[in-house]
Write an enzyme that holds these catalytic residues in place. Structure first.
Site, mmCIF file in Angstrom:
data_model
loop_
_atom_site.group_PDB
_atom_site.id
_atom_site.type_symbol
_atom_site.label_atom_id
_atom_site.label_comp_id
_atom_site.label_asym_id
_atom_site.label_seq_id
_atom_site.Cartn_x
_atom_site.Cartn_y
_atom_site.Cartn_z
ATOM 1 N N ASP A 55 0.855 -1.182 0.000
ATOM 2 C CA ASP A 55 0.000 0.000 0.000
ATOM 3 C C ASP A 55 0.896 1.238 0.000
ATOM 4 O O ASP A 55 1.909 1.268 0.704
ATOM 5 C CB ASP A 55 -0.903 -0.008 1.234
ATOM 6 C CG ASP A 55 -2.037 0.991 1.145
ATOM 7 O OD1 ASP A 55 -1.755 2.211 1.048
ATOM 8 O OD2 ASP A 55 -3.194 0.570 1.185
ATOM 9 N N ILE A 56 0.536 2.260 -0.792
ATOM 10 C CA ILE A 56 1.374 3.460 -0.849
ATOM 11 C C ILE A 56 1.249 4.330 0.397
ATOM 12 O O ILE A 56 2.089 5.175 0.653
ATOM 13 C CB ILE A 56 1.099 4.316 -2.113
ATOM 14 C CG1 ILE A 56 -0.341 4.801 -2.147
ATOM 15 C CG2 ILE A 56 1.466 3.564 -3.374
ATOM 16 C CD1 ILE A 56 -0.612 5.857 -3.203
ATOM 17 N N HIS A 124 -10.029 -5.017 -3.457
ATOM 18 C CA HIS A 124 -8.705 -5.145 -2.842
ATOM 19 C C HIS A 124 -8.818 -5.436 -1.360
ATOM 20 O O HIS A 124 -9.579 -4.809 -0.647
ATOM 21 C CB HIS A 124 -7.831 -3.911 -3.103
ATOM 22 C CG HIS A 124 -8.421 -2.606 -2.673
ATOM 23 N ND1 HIS A 124 -9.441 -1.977 -3.366
ATOM 24 C CD2 HIS A 124 -8.131 -1.810 -1.622
ATOM 25 C CE1 HIS A 124 -9.745 -0.845 -2.752
ATOM 26 N NE2 HIS A 124 -8.968 -0.709 -1.687
ATOM 27 N N LEU A 125 -8.053 -6.425 -0.946
ATOM 28 C CA LEU A 125 -7.972 -6.843 0.444
ATOM 29 C C LEU A 125 -6.805 -6.120 1.099
ATOM 30 O O LEU A 125 -5.680 -6.177 0.603
ATOM 31 C CB LEU A 125 -7.742 -8.362 0.517
ATOM 32 C CG LEU A 125 -7.412 -8.943 1.896
ATOM 33 C CD1 LEU A 125 -8.619 -8.841 2.828
ATOM 34 C CD2 LEU A 125 -6.950 -10.388 1.755
ATOM 35 N N HIS A 126 -7.084 -5.450 2.215
ATOM 36 C CA HIS A 126 -6.020 -4.840 3.007
ATOM 37 C C HIS A 126 -5.494 -5.899 3.968
ATOM 38 O O HIS A 126 -6.276 -6.542 4.685
ATOM 39 C CB HIS A 126 -6.552 -3.648 3.810
ATOM 40 C CG HIS A 126 -6.883 -2.470 2.967
ATOM 41 N ND1 HIS A 126 -5.960 -1.476 2.689
ATOM 42 C CD2 HIS A 126 -8.025 -2.121 2.325
ATOM 43 C CE1 HIS A 126 -6.537 -0.562 1.919
ATOM 44 N NE2 HIS A 126 -7.786 -0.937 1.681
#
Length: 166
Positions: A55-56, A124-126
Protein backbone atom coordinates in the site's frame (compact mmCIF):
# COMPACT_ATOMS: atom_id res chain seq x y z
CA UNK A 1 16.65 -23.49 -32.79
CA UNK A 2 17.54 -20.87 -30.18
CA UNK A 3 15.94 -18.10 -32.27
CA UNK A 4 12.71 -20.06 -32.67
CA UNK A 5 12.62 -20.84 -28.95
CA UNK A 6 12.98 -17.11 -28.21
CA UNK A 7 10.17 -16.32 -30.65
CA UNK A 8 7.95 -18.96 -29.02
CA UNK A 9 8.65 -17.52 -25.55
CA UNK A 10 7.82 -14.04 -26.84
CA UNK A 11 4.53 -15.30 -28.33
CA UNK A 12 3.58 -16.98 -25.05
CA UNK A 13 4.37 -13.80 -23.13
CA UNK A 14 2.31 -11.69 -25.57
CA UNK A 15 -0.57 -14.18 -25.31
CA UNK A 16 -0.52 -14.03 -21.50
CA UNK A 17 -0.57 -10.23 -21.55
CA UNK A 18 -3.37 -10.11 -24.10
CA UNK A 19 -5.53 -12.44 -22.00
CA UNK A 20 -5.25 -10.04 -19.07
CA UNK A 21 -5.81 -6.96 -21.23
CA UNK A 22 -8.69 -8.35 -23.25
CA UNK A 23 -10.41 -10.08 -20.38
CA UNK A 24 -10.90 -8.03 -17.28
CA UNK A 25 -8.67 -5.00 -17.82
CA UNK A 26 -10.20 -1.65 -16.88
CA UNK A 27 -8.00 0.95 -18.60
CA UNK A 28 -8.78 3.72 -16.08
CA UNK A 29 -8.22 1.52 -13.00
CA UNK A 30 -4.98 2.20 -11.13
CA UNK A 31 -4.82 -1.37 -9.80
CA UNK A 32 -5.26 -2.83 -13.31
CA UNK A 33 -2.36 -0.63 -14.41
CA UNK A 34 -0.22 -1.85 -11.50
CA UNK A 35 -1.00 -5.51 -12.21
CA UNK A 36 -0.18 -4.99 -15.90
CA UNK A 37 3.16 -3.35 -14.96
CA UNK A 38 2.19 0.03 -16.37
CA UNK A 39 3.11 1.65 -13.05
CA UNK A 40 6.39 1.64 -11.18
CA UNK A 41 5.07 -0.54 -8.36
CA UNK A 42 6.78 -3.73 -7.25
CA UNK A 43 4.54 -6.77 -7.52
CA UNK A 44 5.25 -9.02 -4.55
CA UNK A 45 3.03 -11.77 -5.96
CA UNK A 46 1.42 -12.17 -9.36
CA UNK A 47 -0.33 -15.13 -10.94
CA UNK A 48 -3.32 -15.58 -13.24
CA UNK A 49 -5.80 -15.00 -10.38
CA UNK A 50 -4.18 -12.88 -7.66
CA UNK A 51 -1.62 -10.08 -7.39
CA UNK A 52 -0.15 -8.35 -4.35
CA UNK A 53 1.76 -5.13 -3.73
CA UNK A 54 2.49 -2.72 -0.89
CA UNK A 55 0.00 0.00 0.00
CA UNK A 56 1.37 3.46 -0.85
CA UNK A 57 0.00 4.82 2.44
CA UNK A 58 0.78 2.03 4.90
CA UNK A 59 -1.39 1.81 7.97
CA UNK A 60 0.93 -0.68 9.69
CA UNK A 61 4.58 -1.77 9.34
CA UNK A 62 3.37 -4.44 6.88
CA UNK A 63 0.47 -3.25 4.72
CA UNK A 64 -0.23 -5.16 1.52
CA UNK A 65 -3.02 -4.94 -1.01
CA UNK A 66 -4.15 -8.25 -2.49
CA UNK A 67 -6.19 -7.85 -5.66
CA UNK A 68 -7.69 -10.05 -8.35
CA UNK A 69 -5.38 -9.93 -11.37
CA UNK A 70 -8.42 -9.32 -13.58
CA UNK A 71 -10.67 -6.39 -12.73
CA UNK A 72 -13.42 -7.22 -10.26
CA UNK A 73 -15.63 -4.49 -8.82
CA UNK A 74 -15.98 -3.61 -5.14
CA UNK A 75 -17.47 -5.74 -2.34
CA UNK A 76 -21.06 -4.84 -3.20
CA UNK A 77 -20.69 -6.29 -6.70
CA UNK A 78 -19.71 -9.75 -5.43
CA UNK A 79 -21.85 -12.88 -5.40
CA UNK A 80 -21.51 -16.31 -3.79
CA UNK A 81 -19.44 -17.39 -6.79
CA UNK A 82 -16.73 -14.96 -5.61
CA UNK A 83 -16.22 -16.72 -2.23
CA UNK A 84 -13.30 -18.88 -3.53
CA UNK A 85 -11.65 -15.73 -4.93
CA UNK A 86 -11.91 -13.91 -1.59
CA UNK A 87 -10.59 -17.00 0.22
CA UNK A 88 -7.62 -17.18 -2.16
CA UNK A 89 -6.94 -13.46 -1.61
CA UNK A 90 -6.76 -14.15 2.14
CA UNK A 91 -4.41 -17.10 1.58
CA UNK A 92 -2.07 -14.96 -0.55
CA UNK A 93 -2.15 -12.30 2.19
CA UNK A 94 -1.19 -14.88 4.82
CA UNK A 95 1.61 -16.15 2.58
CA UNK A 96 2.96 -12.60 2.17
CA UNK A 97 3.00 -12.14 5.94
CA UNK A 98 4.78 -15.47 6.46
CA UNK A 99 7.39 -14.54 3.83
CA UNK A 100 8.03 -11.40 5.90
CA UNK A 101 8.37 -13.31 9.20
CA UNK A 102 4.95 -12.31 10.57
CA UNK A 103 3.86 -15.45 12.40
CA UNK A 104 1.34 -14.07 14.91
CA UNK A 105 -1.81 -14.21 12.81
CA UNK A 106 -3.84 -13.04 15.83
CA UNK A 107 -2.22 -9.60 15.45
CA UNK A 108 -3.22 -8.97 11.83
CA UNK A 109 -6.15 -7.36 10.07
CA UNK A 110 -7.61 -8.65 6.80
CA UNK A 111 -10.43 -6.58 5.37
CA UNK A 112 -12.12 -4.47 2.74
CA UNK A 113 -13.49 -0.97 2.74
CA UNK A 114 -17.25 -1.05 2.23
CA UNK A 115 -18.62 1.22 -0.52
CA UNK A 116 -18.86 4.12 -0.74
CA UNK A 117 -15.80 4.19 1.53
CA UNK A 118 -13.34 2.70 -0.96
CA UNK A 119 -11.14 4.92 -3.08
CA UNK A 120 -10.50 2.35 -5.84
CA UNK A 121 -13.37 0.26 -7.25
CA UNK A 122 -11.08 -2.70 -8.05
CA UNK A 123 -11.64 -5.27 -5.27
CA UNK A 124 -8.70 -5.14 -2.84
CA UNK A 125 -7.97 -6.84 0.44
CA UNK A 126 -6.02 -4.84 3.01
CA UNK A 127 -3.51 -6.98 4.90
CA UNK A 128 -2.12 -5.12 7.91
CA UNK A 129 0.38 -6.39 10.49
CA UNK A 130 1.08 -6.10 13.28
CA UNK A 131 -2.33 -4.60 14.01
CA UNK A 132 -1.12 -3.66 17.48
CA UNK A 133 1.32 -1.21 15.88
CA UNK A 134 -1.29 0.66 13.84
CA UNK A 135 -1.48 4.38 14.59
CA UNK A 136 -4.62 6.19 15.73
CA UNK A 137 -5.78 7.16 12.22
CA UNK A 138 -5.17 3.65 10.89
CA UNK A 139 -7.07 2.10 13.80
CA UNK A 140 -10.01 4.34 12.85
CA UNK A 141 -9.68 3.85 9.09
CA UNK A 142 -9.41 0.05 9.39
CA UNK A 143 -11.72 -0.24 12.39
CA UNK A 144 -13.37 -3.58 13.00
CA UNK A 145 -17.17 -3.65 13.25
CA UNK A 146 -17.57 -0.32 11.50
CA UNK A 147 -19.85 0.51 8.60
CA UNK A 148 -16.87 1.45 6.40
CA UNK A 149 -14.59 -1.59 6.91
CA UNK A 150 -15.54 -5.27 6.74
CA UNK A 151 -13.26 -8.18 7.59
CA UNK A 152 -12.64 -10.89 5.02
CA UNK A 153 -14.52 -13.36 7.23
CA UNK A 154 -17.51 -11.00 7.46
CA UNK A 155 -17.53 -10.57 3.68
CA UNK A 156 -17.43 -14.33 3.11
CA UNK A 157 -20.30 -14.82 5.59
CA UNK A 158 -22.29 -12.07 3.87
CA UNK A 159 -21.73 -13.59 0.42
CA UNK A 160 -22.71 -17.05 1.64
CA UNK A 161 -25.89 -15.69 3.25
CA UNK A 162 -26.85 -13.93 0.01
CA UNK A 163 -26.89 -17.26 -1.78
CA UNK A 164 -29.05 -18.88 0.91
CA UNK A 165 -31.79 -16.26 0.50
CA UNK A 166 -31.64 -16.25 -3.31
Amino acid sequence: MAASEGAETEKVSEAQNSVIRNDGYEKKCIFCKIVNKEMDTELLHCDEEISCFRDIKPGAPHHYLVVPTRHVGNCKSLTKEHVPLVEKMVEVGKTMLQKNNITDLDDVRFGFHWPPFCSVTHLHLHVLAPASQMGLMSRLFYRLNSYWFITADQLIQRLNSLSETS
